[in-house]
Design a protein around this motif. Structure first.
Motif, PDB file in Angstrom:
ATOM      1  N   ARG A  48      11.977   9.754   9.896  1.00 27.00           N
ATOM      2  CA  ARG A  48      13.275  10.544  10.283  1.00 27.00           C
ATOM      3  C   ARG A  48      13.715  10.279  11.467  1.00 27.00           C
ATOM      4  O   ARG A  48      14.790  10.300  11.770  1.00 27.00           O
ATOM      5  N   LEU A  49      12.731   9.889  12.522  1.00 28.23           N
ATOM      6  CA  LEU A  49      13.340   9.614  13.905  1.00 28.23           C
ATOM      7  C   LEU A  49      13.805   8.187  13.822  1.00 28.23           C
ATOM      8  O   LEU A  49      14.245   7.796  14.915  1.00 28.23           O
ATOM      9  N   GLY A  50      13.722   7.537  12.955  1.00 26.90           N
ATOM     10  CA  GLY A  50      14.039   6.072  12.853  1.00 26.90           C
ATOM     11  C   GLY A  50      13.203   4.972  13.535  1.00 26.90           C
ATOM     12  O   GLY A  50      13.384   3.911  13.869  1.00 26.90           O
ATOM     13  N   LEU A  51      11.703   5.488  13.936  1.00 29.55           N
ATOM     14  CA  LEU A  51      10.826   4.714  14.310  1.00 29.55           C
ATOM     15  C   LEU A  51      10.317   3.570  13.552  1.00 29.55           C
ATOM     16  O   LEU A  51       9.950   2.447  13.927  1.00 29.55           O
ATOM     17  N   MET A  52      10.216   3.838  12.319  1.00 29.92           N
ATOM     18  CA  MET A  52       9.791   3.161  11.232  1.00 29.92           C
ATOM     19  C   MET A  52      10.822   2.933   9.967  1.00 29.92           C
ATOM     20  O   MET A  52      11.387   3.947   9.629  1.00 29.92           O
ATOM     21  N   PRO A  53      11.080   1.902   9.723  1.00 31.89           N
ATOM     22  CA  PRO A  53      12.229   1.597   8.572  1.00 31.89           C
ATOM     23  C   PRO A  53      11.474   2.044   7.232  1.00 31.89           C
ATOM     24  O   PRO A  53      10.481   2.130   7.188  1.00 31.89           O
ATOM     25  N   GLU A  54      12.361   2.393   6.495  1.00 33.04           N
ATOM     26  CA  GLU A  54      11.901   2.750   5.138  1.00 33.04           C
ATOM     27  C   GLU A  54      11.776   1.759   4.341  1.00 33.04           C
ATOM     28  O   GLU A  54      12.429   0.441   4.285  1.00 33.04           O
TER      29      GLU A  54
ATOM     30  N   THR B  15       8.469   0.788  -5.050  1.00 29.77           N
ATOM     31  CA  THR B  15       8.197   0.266  -6.253  1.00 29.77           C
ATOM     32  C   THR B  15       8.910   0.610  -7.617  1.00 29.77           C
ATOM     33  O   THR B  15       9.682   1.941  -7.452  1.00 29.77           O
ATOM     34  N   PRO B  16       8.944   0.234  -8.790  1.00 24.68           N
ATOM     35  CA  PRO B  16       9.734   0.765  -9.909  1.00 24.68           C
ATOM     36  C   PRO B  16       9.520   2.229 -10.352  1.00 24.68           C
ATOM     37  O   PRO B  16      10.246   2.826 -10.695  1.00 24.68           O
ATOM     38  N   ASN B  17       8.147   2.560  -9.851  1.00 22.53           N
ATOM     39  CA  ASN B  17       7.881   4.049 -10.237  1.00 22.53           C
ATOM     40  C   ASN B  17       8.383   4.922  -9.044  1.00 22.53           C
ATOM     41  O   ASN B  17       7.859   5.968  -9.277  1.00 22.53           O
ATOM     42  N   GLY B  18       9.011   4.408  -8.098  1.00 27.38           N
ATOM     43  CA  GLY B  18       9.572   5.074  -6.982  1.00 27.38           C
ATOM     44  C   GLY B  18       8.551   5.405  -5.715  1.00 27.38           C
ATOM     45  O   GLY B  18       8.908   6.021  -5.030  1.00 27.38           O
ATOM     46  N   TYR B  19       7.408   4.954  -5.557  1.00 22.94           N
ATOM     47  CA  TYR B  19       6.399   4.864  -4.541  1.00 22.94           C
ATOM     48  C   TYR B  19       7.205   3.885  -3.426  1.00 22.94           C
ATOM     49  O   TYR B  19       7.295   2.760  -3.799  1.00 22.94           O
ATOM     50  N   ARG B  20       6.859   4.306  -2.346  1.00 22.44           N
ATOM     51  CA  ARG B  20       7.209   3.434  -1.182  1.00 22.44           C
ATOM     52  C   ARG B  20       5.939   2.316  -1.138  1.00 22.44           C
ATOM     53  O   ARG B  20       4.715   2.789  -1.142  1.00 22.44           O
ATOM     54  N   ASN B  21       6.366   1.021  -0.697  1.00 20.46           N
ATOM     55  CA  ASN B  21       5.629   0.147  -0.796  1.00 20.46           C
ATOM     56  C   ASN B  21       5.167  -0.572   0.738  1.00 20.46           C
ATOM     57  O   ASN B  21       6.164  -0.979   1.130  1.00 20.46           O
ATOM     58  N   TYR B  22       4.102  -0.240   1.301  1.00 20.19           N
ATOM     59  CA  TYR B  22       4.096  -0.571   2.805  1.00 20.19           C
ATOM     60  C   TYR B  22       3.250  -2.016   2.808  1.00 20.19           C
ATOM     61  O   TYR B  22       2.470  -2.121   2.120  1.00 20.19           O
ATOM     62  N   GLU B  23       3.716  -2.637   3.904  1.00 19.55           N
ATOM     63  CA  GLU B  23       3.064  -4.006   3.972  1.00 19.55           C
ATOM     64  C   GLU B  23       2.204  -3.966   5.397  1.00 19.55           C
ATOM     65  O   GLU B  23       2.315  -3.067   6.281  1.00 19.55           O
TER      66      GLU B  23
ATOM     67  N   MET C 213       0.694  -1.243  -0.072  1.00 20.09           N
ATOM     68  CA  MET C 213       0.068   0.118  -0.129  1.00 20.09           C
ATOM     69  C   MET C 213       0.863   1.070   0.212  1.00 20.09           C
ATOM     70  O   MET C 213       2.119   1.191   0.480  1.00 20.09           O
ATOM     71  N   ARG C 214       0.273   2.374  -0.625  1.00 26.42           N
ATOM     72  CA  ARG C 214       1.030   3.507  -0.497  1.00 26.42           C
ATOM     73  C   ARG C 214       1.101   4.275   0.857  1.00 26.42           C
ATOM     74  O   ARG C 214       0.135   3.998   1.623  1.00 26.42           O
ATOM     75  N   ILE C 215       1.750   5.205   0.947  1.00 23.75           N
ATOM     76  CA  ILE C 215       1.900   5.893   1.968  1.00 23.75           C
ATOM     77  C   ILE C 215       0.889   6.469   2.786  1.00 23.75           C
ATOM     78  O   ILE C 215       0.233   6.767   3.696  1.00 23.75           O
ATOM     79  N   SER C 216      -0.183   7.046   1.703  1.00 24.09           N
ATOM     80  CA  SER C 216      -1.414   7.920   1.976  1.00 24.09           C
ATOM     81  C   SER C 216      -2.422   6.859   2.431  1.00 24.09           C
ATOM     82  O   SER C 216      -3.079   6.988   3.423  1.00 24.09           O
ATOM     83  N   ASP C 217      -2.399   5.406   1.998  1.00 23.51           N
ATOM     84  CA  ASP C 217      -3.169   4.544   2.198  1.00 23.51           C
ATOM     85  C   ASP C 217      -2.910   3.922   3.728  1.00 23.51           C
ATOM     86  O   ASP C 217      -3.771   3.678   4.656  1.00 23.51           O
ATOM     87  N   LEU C 218      -1.549   4.004   3.945  1.00 24.43           N
ATOM     88  CA  LEU C 218      -1.057   3.681   5.370  1.00 24.43           C
ATOM     89  C   LEU C 218      -1.345   4.541   6.336  1.00 24.43           C
ATOM     90  O   LEU C 218      -1.855   4.117   7.398  1.00 24.43           O
ATOM     91  N   ALA C 219      -1.253   5.727   6.012  1.00 19.74           N
ATOM     92  CA  ALA C 219      -1.680   6.858   7.056  1.00 19.74           C
ATOM     93  C   ALA C 219      -3.246   6.825   7.428  1.00 19.74           C
ATOM     94  O   ALA C 219      -3.521   7.075   8.605  1.00 19.74           O
ATOM     95  N   GLN C 220      -4.104   6.641   6.410  1.00 20.32           N
ATOM     96  CA  GLN C 220      -5.485   6.674   6.554  1.00 20.32           C
ATOM     97  C   GLN C 220      -5.933   5.470   7.191  1.00 20.32           C
ATOM     98  O   GLN C 220      -6.584   5.444   8.353  1.00 20.32           O
ATOM     99  N   ALA C 221      -5.180   4.244   7.248  1.00 19.08           N
ATOM    100  CA  ALA C 221      -5.595   3.159   7.778  1.00 19.08           C
ATOM    101  C   ALA C 221      -5.201   3.143   9.222  1.00 19.08           C
ATOM    102  O   ALA C 221      -5.716   2.575  10.110  1.00 19.08           O
ATOM    103  N   ALA C 222      -4.315   3.889   9.669  1.00 16.50           N
ATOM    104  CA  ALA C 222      -3.719   4.190  11.107  1.00 16.50           C
ATOM    105  C   ALA C 222      -4.386   5.261  11.829  1.00 16.50           C
ATOM    106  O   ALA C 222      -4.189   5.608  12.917  1.00 16.50           O
ATOM    107  N   GLY C 223      -5.205   6.082  10.791  1.00 17.86           N
ATOM    108  CA  GLY C 223      -5.839   7.087  11.421  1.00 17.86           C
ATOM    109  C   GLY C 223      -4.974   8.281  11.792  1.00 17.86           C
ATOM    110  O   GLY C 223      -5.263   9.348  12.622  1.00 17.86           O
ATOM    111  N   THR C 224      -3.732   8.787  10.713  1.00 16.71           N
ATOM    112  CA  THR C 224      -2.861   9.798  10.993  1.00 16.71           C
ATOM    113  C   THR C 224      -2.672  10.359   9.851  1.00 16.71           C
ATOM    114  O   THR C 224      -3.358  10.215   8.819  1.00 16.71           O
ATOM    115  N   THR C 225      -1.418  11.013   9.630  1.00 19.42           N
ATOM    116  CA  THR C 225      -1.227  11.897   8.615  1.00 19.42           C
ATOM    117  C   THR C 225      -0.010  11.189   7.834  1.00 19.42           C
ATOM    118  O   THR C 225       0.869  10.624   8.411  1.00 19.42           O
TER     119      THR C 225
END
Length: 279
Positions: free
Chosen positions: A22-28, A32-40, A1-13
């Motif tokens: 940036r704080l190192g709490l979540m690994p990058e 995907t080939p087109n440059g989007y982060r792919n969250y699981e 899922m993309r970062i926007s989908d992840l944020a919405q699912a967790a109720g955050t931004t």
């Protein structure tokens, strides 16, 4: 899922997720080939845990340690001990906030109750407020009435500044609730008010009598004598070198003489008792 989908699912931004990166709490996550982060799913679970800990009051600087949760060698055990201390401190702070909020809630509830009853709002307990209101409203002599108002304002000042302990307020309520003591208090105030405008030398006997009456009010209320004694010792010393402060609140010379004499009397009577208590 993309970062926007992840944020919405967790109720955050999205901004919050990037901040956690940036704080190192979540690994990058991988891109995907087109440059989007792919969250699981694992990323979503970690994000939800971060938010749960943060909302529980855990500082973001401690979240990574909490999420680690596995301590094996000596340095890890030190980290575990530090984390335990941090969590205990946070819990103590939360308890203190709860106590503070409970005090505020009780105070607001009391104010609201007085307002609904049509009573005058005051930091003093209701029985003391009612007693002073009755004394003021029932007094025809303007001098004595003004003295009651001044006395009530003085008590409110003590309550507002925290200088009047609950025990002291209870003692004052006892004094005002007792018909005989209350009558004696009114009589003393009337004589005190009648001194206004008199020459202190000519009225020396009456000044002494008023001081006697004021002192007698303390005889049956030890806590008032105890608190006043501690204050009077300092006040008597201050009045030896400077009476200008007293004159600001009590401009009449004869009434000033009563105040000074009363302070000195209470200080003298309480001095030996306090010294004995220290011994």
């Amino acid at each position: 899922m993309r970062i926007s989908d992840l944020a919405q699912a967790a109720g955050t931004t999205v901004r919050a997720v990037r901040h956690y990166h940036r704080l190192g709490l979540m690994p990058e996550p991988p891109r995907t080939p087109n440059g989007y982060r792919n969250y699981e799913l694992a990323d979503l679970v970690r994000l939800l845990r971060i938010r749960w800990l943060a909302q529980s009051g855990v500082p973001l600087g401690s979240v990574a340690t909490v999420l680690g949760g596995h301590f094996t060698d000596a340095s890890d055990r030190d980290a575990e001990s530090d984390l335990t201390a941090d969590l205990e401190s946070l819990l103590e702070a939360a308890d203190a906030q709860i106590r503070s909020l409970q005090v505020k809630r009780d105070a607001l509830a009391a104010i609201l109750e007085r307002h609904r009853a049509g009573d005058r709002l005051s930091p003093l307990p209701s029985p003391i407020v009612d007693a002073f209101d009755e004394l003021i409203d029932g007094e025809d002599d303007p001098h004595t009435r003004s003295l009651f108002v001044r006395e009530r304002d003085s008590w409110e000042m003590l309550a507002l500044t925290g200088q009047a302990s609950p025990e002291y307020l209870d003692a004052m309520r006892t004094l005002l609730d007792d018909p005989e003591q209350r009558h004696a208090m009114v009589a003393v105030y009337r004589r005190f008010g009648a001194l206004a405008g008199q020459d202190p030398t000519a009225a020396a006997d009456e000044i002494t009598a008023v001081i006697d009456g004021m002192t007698a009010l303390l005889d049956d209320i030890p806590i008032m004598a105890e608190v006043l004694g501690s204050w009077a010792a300092e006040a008597a010393t201050a009045l030896e070198s400077n009476t200008e402060v007293l004159a600001e609140f009590l401009p009449d010379p004869a009434q000033q003489a009563v105040a000074i004499g009363f302070v000195r009397r209470v200080a003298a009577q309480s001095g030996p008792q306090q010294d004995g208590a220290r011994a």
